[in-house]
Scaffold this active site. Structure first.
Site, PDB file in Angstrom:
ATOM      1  CG  HIS A   1      -1.972   1.042   1.179  1.00 40.40           C
ATOM      2  ND1 HIS A   1      -1.725   2.354   1.519  1.00 40.40           N
ATOM      3  CD2 HIS A   1      -3.267   0.982   0.795  1.00 40.40           C
ATOM      4  CE1 HIS A   1      -2.844   3.053   1.347  1.00 40.40           C
ATOM      5  NE2 HIS A   1      -3.783   2.243   0.905  1.00 40.40           N
TER       6      HIS A   1
ATOM      7  N   GLY B   1      -7.734   8.976  -0.062  1.00 34.86           N
ATOM      8  CA  GLY B   1      -8.145   9.749   1.105  1.00 34.86           C
ATOM      9  C   GLY B   1      -8.281  11.242   0.842  1.00 34.86           C
TER      10      GLY B   1
HETATM   11  C1  PEP Z   1      -6.858   3.013   0.263  1.00 27.98           C
HETATM   12  O1  PEP Z   1      -6.216   3.465   1.183  1.00 27.98           O
HETATM   13  O2  PEP Z   1      -6.603   1.875  -0.172  1.00 27.98           O
HETATM   14  C2  PEP Z   1      -7.926   3.848  -0.296  1.00 27.98           C
HETATM   15  C3  PEP Z   1      -8.350   3.608  -1.507  1.00 27.98           C
HETATM   16  O3  PEP Z   1      -8.396   4.861   0.511  1.00 27.98           O
HETATM   17  P1  PEP Z   1      -9.638   5.861   0.205  1.00 27.98           P
HETATM   18  O4  PEP Z   1     -10.748   5.015  -0.358  1.00 27.98           O
HETATM   19  O5  PEP Z   1      -9.986   6.434   1.540  1.00 27.98           O
HETATM   20  O6  PEP Z   1      -9.148   6.853  -0.762  1.00 27.98           O
END
Ligand code: PEP
Length: 251
Positions: free
Chosen positions: A98, A175
């Site tokens: 990630h 995010g």
């Molecule tokens: C993630 O962290 O894998 C992600 C997609 O976060 P968000 O949906 O909050 O953008």
């Protein structure tokens, strides 16, 4: 092989959120859904809550997994969690590489590849994350970055290519409330699938490529309608059962 061979996967990434009480109500909410979505659902929870996920989700249609795994099999690696430990708690999948781990924990492309290999060796599905930063996109380096991130993973998984899941997560969309447009995402997903096809054309058609980055109920349908977007990795919206289910039901 037709596109329909790839079952949509909607995976929640809870990140470092939750508590025993909050998880109980979130999981109960997810399990209470009576719709007939054909999507496969998974939740990737903090490692300490895997026992809770196992006890609540065993026998249900919802899979669970972790957010990271050690590249090592076992031994003197203080603080790390092994793939076999995840298996013992019933995990089906594990998020690997990630962007938050790449940036806050300095995970290299090679380490990510080793972790993917370690997961596969324990029959866990690695959900391998790739994606460019805003600066890299502005420099037109998206394809180069994604290729660089994926190459060692593809070397490491070899003939097990068909068993991995890839998540394309543009870092600038995680995010932030900014989502790649469906066309922008589709272009990168198609590029990724072409990279996979250079290794193994048949497996390339089986691999699910998820989109991640501010996927929400109101943008999920058009993203998931793209031919090479096979699901979503959902951060923020996976902490709300109704939002998570709404995304799954728009697949
Ligand atoms: C993630 O962290 O894998 C992600 C997609 O976060 P968000 O949906 O909050 O953008």
């Amino acid at each position: 092989m037709s596109l329909s061979m790839r079952r949509t996967l909607i995976a929640g990434n809870w990140k470092m959120n939750g508590s025993l009480a909050a998880n109980a109500s979130l999981l109960a909410g997810i399990l209470s859904d009576r719709s007939t979505s054909s999507a496969q659902l998974a939740v990737c929870v903090p490692a300490l809550y895997l026992a809770q996920a196992q006890s609540v989700l065993s026998g249900s249609h919802v899979l669970w997994g972790a957010q990271d795994v050690s590249a090592h099999e076992k031994g003197a690696f203080t603080g790390e969690v092994s793939a076999q430990m995840l298996v013992e708690f019933g995990c089906s999948c594990v998020i690997i590489g990630h962007s938050e781990r790449r940036s806050y924990h300095a995970e290299s492309d090679e380490l990510v590849a080793q972790k993917a290999q370690r997961a596969l060796a324990s029959r866990l599905i690695p959900i391998v994350c790739v994606g460019e930063t805003l600066e890299e996109r502005e420099q037109d380096a998206t394809n180069a970055v994604v290729s660089r991130q994926l190459a060692p993973v593809l070397d490491a998984v070899g003939t097990q290519l068909g068993s991995i899941v890839i998540a394309y997560e543009p870092v600038w969309a995680i995010g932030t409330g900014k989502t790649a447009t469906p066309d922008m995402a589709q272009q990168v997903h198609a590029r990724i699938r072409a990279m996979l096809a250079e290794r193994d054309a048949e497996s390339a058609q089986q691999v699910r490529i998820l989109y991640g980055g501010s996927m929400k109920p109101d943008n999920a349908r058009e993203l998931l309608a793209m031919p090479d977007i096979d699901g979503g990795l959902i951060g923020g919206a996976s902490l709300n059962a109704l939002d998570f289910l709404a995304i799954a039901n728009s697949a």
